[in-house]
Design a protein around this motif. Sequence first.
Motif, short mmCIF file in Angstrom:
data_model
loop_
_atom_site.label_atom_id
_atom_site.label_comp_id
_atom_site.label_asym_id
_atom_site.label_seq_id
_atom_site.Cartn_x
_atom_site.Cartn_y
_atom_site.Cartn_z
N ALA A 61 4.97 3.00 -3.25
CA ALA A 61 4.01 1.93 -2.97
C ALA A 61 3.96 1.67 -1.47
O ALA A 61 5.00 1.67 -0.79
CB ALA A 61 4.39 0.66 -3.72
N GLN A 66 2.21 -3.90 -4.53
CA GLN A 66 1.80 -2.75 -5.34
C GLN A 66 2.93 -2.22 -6.21
O GLN A 66 2.71 -1.34 -7.03
CB GLN A 66 1.29 -1.63 -4.42
CG GLN A 66 0.06 -2.00 -3.62
CD GLN A 66 -0.31 -0.93 -2.59
OE1 GLN A 66 0.44 0.04 -2.39
NE2 GLN A 66 -1.45 -1.09 -1.95
N SER A 68 5.29 -1.88 -9.22
CA SER A 68 5.13 -2.23 -10.64
C SER A 68 6.37 -2.91 -11.22
O SER A 68 6.25 -3.78 -12.08
CB SER A 68 4.81 -0.97 -11.46
OG SER A 68 3.58 -0.41 -11.06
#
Length: 365
Positions: A61, A66, A68
């Motif tokens: 990321a 961003q 997860s």
Amino acid sequence: MIITRTPLRISIGGGGTDLPSYYRRKGGYLISAAINRYIYIAINDTFTDDYVIKYSSLERADEVDQISHPLVREALRLHPIGGAKEIVSIADIPAGTGLGSSGAFTVGLLRALYAYKREHVTAGALAEEACHIEIDILSEPVGKQDQYIAAFGGLSCFDIASDGRVRVSPLPISTDTLRDLEEHLLLFFTGYSRRAGEVLSDQHKRSTEGDEAMLSRLAETEAIGRRIGRALEEGDTTAYGTLMHEHWLAKRDRSPHMSNSDIDRWYQAGIDNGAVGGKLVGAGRGGFSGSTSSVCSQPPTLINISATTRPSEVRMSLPLPPPATRSGHHFAVACASGVDNGMTHSRMRLNLANTIALRACFTRL
């Protein structure tokens, strides 16, 4: 490179009373023990500008938002350390098995972030911050047990006030009692895994709504937890086994999804072959099952059950309290430094501290 090692745990008594939906009404009490199975978190600088997150999946990321993995994302939001970082987690035992892995993961990650920034943090502050991430930010229907035992370690009692404050104290038992308990306490993997939130959401919902049947069962569980503490203080491990059975019956009554036919069959096989009591460790419906065999000079008969009848056993050791704790000091004094005060006991070396942070230094050739 920063590497932390954080212990997983088994719940001894009172589990389930650490959820806010219960302790905000009546307070909570539980006993938990760190075991010699761990989660390892590593943070390393890289030569790229992004974040590389490695766990059961691999993420890359460019920005924290961003990411997860919710625990990693929220921890980095609270502790920004810039990009060009690799964060890796490795566990002795997989997640979803009832040994407090999410709480241990969060505590280990936060400890690594504090170490990376060269900042001191106490065990209590570490536990509360981990609870803040899981309970307040992510709204997971979980309690405070996992974060606190991961941060403080040992065989510890947690008395939770209705305002959420937690009083932590070591369970004052003798070394002989601890060894006796360790010798006769068996841990089995059922082969089932689940997220704790999936099982605890029903308890959380019913407790929040004031369901009297649920609140009554949890009050019974809290009372059993306190009786377990007194039994172990008195060195009566057989009484602990009997109370463990009562604990399991009360736990099963809290939800129809707490067990299944395989688990019931294995439990009965244990009772039929010498176990005094047992229960699922953690939220329920899978993961690990603990059983206490009859206290005797012979090896526990439960392990002699055919492998086709019982789930696989996982050997573990319980923590021997450090000298400072045995002399009456608060356990945070012995554990807040992050130093591995291990000592040899029983089968293998034990972790007596909370989360250990190691910094690896490399010399340019």
